[in-house]
Design an enzyme around this catalytic site. Sequence first.
Site, short mmCIF file in Angstrom:
data_model
loop_
_atom_site.label_atom_id
_atom_site.label_comp_id
_atom_site.label_asym_id
_atom_site.label_seq_id
_atom_site.Cartn_x
_atom_site.Cartn_y
_atom_site.Cartn_z
N HIS A 12 0.84 -1.20 0.00
CA HIS A 12 0.00 0.00 0.00
C HIS A 12 0.88 1.26 0.00
CE1 HIS A 12 -3.76 2.22 1.08
NE2 HIS A 12 -2.88 3.07 1.61
N GLU A 13 1.82 1.34 0.93
CA GLU A 13 2.67 2.53 1.01
C GLU A 13 3.57 2.65 -0.22
OE1 GLU A 13 1.68 4.57 3.02
OE2 GLU A 13 0.58 3.23 4.38
N HIS B 191 1.73 4.55 -2.84
CA HIS B 191 1.85 6.00 -2.64
C HIS B 191 3.25 6.48 -3.06
CE1 HIS B 191 -1.96 6.64 -0.68
NE2 HIS B 191 -1.71 5.80 0.31
N GLU C 50 -4.70 7.70 -3.25
CA GLU C 50 -5.18 6.43 -2.69
C GLU C 50 -5.35 5.38 -3.79
OE1 GLU C 50 -5.24 5.92 0.43
OE2 GLU C 50 -6.53 4.18 0.78
#
Lengths: 490, 490
Positions: B257-258, B261, B287
Site C-alpha cells: 500500500h505505502e 503511494h 489512494e
Amino acid sequence: MAYDALIAHVKQTESISQAQGILGWDQEAVMPPRGAEQRAEQMGALEAVIHARRTDPRVGDWLAAIDEGTLDDGARANLRLIRRDWQRNQNMPGDLAEAIARATSRGHGVWAQARAASDVSAFLPTLTEIVNLKRQQADAQCLDRESRYDALLDGFEPGMKTEPLDAILGSLRAPLSDLRARIAGSGRQLATLEGQFGPDGQMAIARELAGVFGYDWTAGRMDLVTHPFCSGTLGDVRITTRVDEARPFDCLYSTVHEVGHAVYEQGLPVALERTPAGSHASMGVHESQSRVLENQLGRSRAFCGWLHGRMVDTFGIDMDAETFYGAVNYVSPGFIRTEADEVHYNLHVIMRFDLERALIAGDLDVADLEGAWNERFAADFGQHVTDPAQGVLQDVHWSAGLFGYFPTYSLGNIYAAALHEKLAAAVPDLDAQLAQGDTSAVVQWLGQNVHRHGSVLSAPELMQQAVGGAVTSAPLVAYLDAKFSDLYGI
Amino acid sequence: MAYDALIAHVKQTESISQAQGILGWDQEAVMPPRGAEQRAEQMGALEAVIHARRTDPRVGDWLAAIDEGTLDDGARANLRLIRRDWQRNQNMPGDLAEAIARATSRGHGVWAQARAASDVSAFLPTLTEIVNLKRQQADAQCLDRESRYDALLDGFEPGMKTEPLDAILGSLRAPLSDLRARIAGSGRQLATLEGQFGPDGQMAIARELAGVFGYDWTAGRMDLVTHPFCSGTLGDVRITTRVDEARPFDCLYSTVHEVGHAVYEQGLPVALERTPAGSHASMGVHESQSRVLENQLGRSRAFCGWLHGRMVDTFGIDMDAETFYGAVNYVSPGFIRTEADEVHYNLHVIMRFDLERALIAGDLDVADLEGAWNERFAADFGQHVTDPAQGVLQDVHWSAGLFGYFPTYSLGNIYAAALHEKLAAAVPDLDAQLAQGDTSAVVQWLGQNVHRHGSVLSAPELMQQAVGGAVTSAPLVAYLDAKFSDLYGI
C-alpha cells in the site's frame, strides 16, 4: 515587555535552527542518496528564514527598549549575548556574507579535488579569495580594540582574545615537542591490538560505553556515519560513530568523545532552553567535555582495565590489561591531525593556529603557506612532508572559511586537563570507580561545574570558576608528561 | 517576471514544508522519546513561517501582474492552483484558523480519552465546537455556487464536487451491501494463515515486495512505525511498515500500500518539482495508486501465487497456493474500518461520508450522531454496535477537523478499479507477469497515465483521460463481484 518579545523571537528562531540540525543529522545518518538535491534546497530555505529573523530590525528595537535593571542573571546574559550577535550581524555587509557563502560553498569542492590530486596550486586561488573575504569580514566585524583574528575567534570562542590564547597555546609547544622527542628516542614500542573485531561486538560495547559515561538514551540515539559527530540539545541529542573492523578503538573512543559532547548538551539548563544563555559556553568548553571523558578518564589505566574486561568478554582478546592500556595509548608520529595521539595532537593544532593567524594578519601570503607548513612540521615533528594531501591540504576547515576554529581544539584539551585535576581532587577514589566502569561521580561533577551553567558566564569566567583560578596549560603538560613518561619509561 | 518571482517564492515555501515533512517522519520513525517537546516547538515555528509565506501580500501582487498568454500548460496549471489556494486563504479569517488549530489540537486528546473510556458524551462538546468551526470555515471559503461540504472537500479532492461524489459513492452502497450479505449467507469459510512469523522474514519479504512494485531504493528507505505511512516526494520518499508476528499480511500488504503511494511520489514530474502542478492530483488519486497495487494486483490470484512461493521459502508455510489466495482475501464482517476487507471497506467509508455531510449541512445534530451511526451500521452491516469505541469513536479524523477526507478513500478504490480495468486491457499477459512477481509493465502504465502528469490536469480530468471516459463505480463493483463470487462460490 520588550525582553519577553525578544526572547520569544529568539526561541522561535532557535527552533528553526534546531530543525536545520535535524535535517543535517538526517543527511549524514539516514537520507537516501537521491535526496541530496532537495535537501540542499531545504537547508538553503531554512537558512534564509533564520538569517532574516536574526537581522529583523525589531531585534534592534527590542534591545533598545529593554530595562536591564529588572532582569535576573540568565536574562542579563541573554541580553549581553544577543546584543553582541546583533552588533556583529549589523556590522556584516549583506553582500560580503553572500560572497563568503558562495566562495566557501564552491571552495569545498575545489579543496576536495585538490587534495585528491595532491595539487596545492589548484587550491591557492580559492584559498586566496577566502582569506581575503575573511579579512574583510574581520575588518567589518571587529569591535573596539580587537584584532582581526579576535573578530573571527569570537564566532567560536566568545570571550577569548588572541593574545591570551596565543600565550596559553604557545606555552604547550616546547614541552610537547620535548615529550615527543623523548618518546621517539626511548626506543620503546608499545604493542598494538591486532585482529578483526566484528561490528556487532563493537557496537554493543560502544552502546554500553555511552551509558557508562552518562548518556541518556531516552534523549538520544546512536547511528553510523562516515565522520562521527553529535547534534541536538537537551531532550534530543544524537550521537554517531563508525566501525572499522581492524580498528576497534576508533569506534569506541570516538563514541566516548561524542558522548562527552552529548552529555554536555543533555545537561544544559532547561530553564534557559532555546536561548543563547542556555547553550554551550564556547567550542573550547564543548571540546573539553568530550576530551576529558575520552582521554583523561577513558584512556586512563583504571578505565582501560574495565574496557579490557569487556574486550576479553566480547572478542576473547589475548592481551593482559597493562599491555591493553599501552595499546590504547600507543604513540605514533604521523602527518594527519585527526589520527594523532594525545602527545602529537596539540602540536598539529598550534601549528595551524599560528599559520592561520599569520594569514589573517597579512604576515603570511597564501602563496607561501605550503612552504611555511612544511618548515614548521619538520621543526615540530622531525619529519618532512612529501605529499601535500598529508600536509597543508589535509583539513577541510580553511576551504569552509573556518578561521578561528582550530585553536578551540587545543583549548578544549587544556580545559579538559584543568577540569580533570579539579575533579580528581574532588573524587578521591576516582580510579577505583573508573576500574568498575563507574563514572557517575565524574559526570555529576562536570554537570555541577560546567553543564548546568550554559552560557550565563562567559567561557573564561566559567572555567576560572570551575578550576578556582586562572586556567594554564600546566595541568595538561603535567598529565601528558606523567602518563607517557610512565608508559615509555622516560 | 512576476511568474518567476511567484514560483521562486512558492518553491522556497515548499522546501520549508518538505523540511516539516522530514521532521514528521523523524518523529514517528526515529526520534527519542524526550525529543517530543522541542519537536512540537520546531513544527510550530515552521508552520508559522509557512503560513506567513502563503499569505504574503506579494503573492496577490504577483498573481495580479502575471500575463497568462505567455505561459505553458504547467505554468498555467500552477497559476490556477496557486490562485485558488490564495483565494481560499484570503477568505479564511485569521482568528477562525487559530480557533480551529486550537480546537483540533485539544480535540485529539479529548477524543483519545473518550475512546479509551468508550464515553461518547465526553467527546460531544468538543466535536460540537469543531463541527461549528468547520461550518464557519466552509461558509467563509466556499466559492461561487459551492455547498459548504464542497468547500471542505476541496482541501483534499480539488476539482471534485459533492453532487457527483455522492452519486458515484452512493451507487456502490447497494451492490456492496448485497455482496456482503451473499458472502455471509454462503456458508463458506475460507482458511486463515495461522502461526508465528518472525520479523526478519517478514521484513525481508516486505523489502522484496517494495522492489517488485517499483520502489526506487536510491530515493527512499523503509522503517518501522506504529501506524504505517509514506512521506516525501521525488528523490526522497520514505515508506514505513509494522510487524505483528501473528499477522504477516498486515506488514506485507501495508508495505505494498505505502509503495503505491511512494511510486506515485517518485514518479511525479521533476520539471515541476516543488510547485503545485508538480504534486499529486488529489487524495483520491493518491489512494488509487496504493489500492491498485495492494488490491487489484497484490491480492490477485496470480500475484498471490508468487507471494505464496516466498512464504513457503521463508517460513515453510504448509498451505497450497489456492488456499493461500483465499487466506489473503479472507472476508470477515467487523466494526473497525482500518481492519476491513475489500468487501466491507467502502461500506464503512460511505457511511462516514453521509454522516459528516449531514453534520456540516446542519441536517444532523452532533447529539444525534451516535444513534445515526448505530442505525446505519445495523442496516449496512447487519450487526449492532455495542461499544462506541468500536463505533462512532473509532476514527481520529473528526477530532482533527478532517471533514471531507473520508470520501477520498472510496474514491481511491473506485479510481483504482477503473485504472485496473484499463491497464489489464493494455497489458494482455498481466496475470502471467504477476505470477512471476513482475509488475514492471503495470508500474510503467501507471507512470505514463497518472504519475507523470502531477496536477497539470485536475483529478477528474486526469482520471477521465486515463480511463478514456467518465469514471463510474462499475469496474469496482464488477471486480469485487467476480473475485468474491469465485472465492465464495456464490
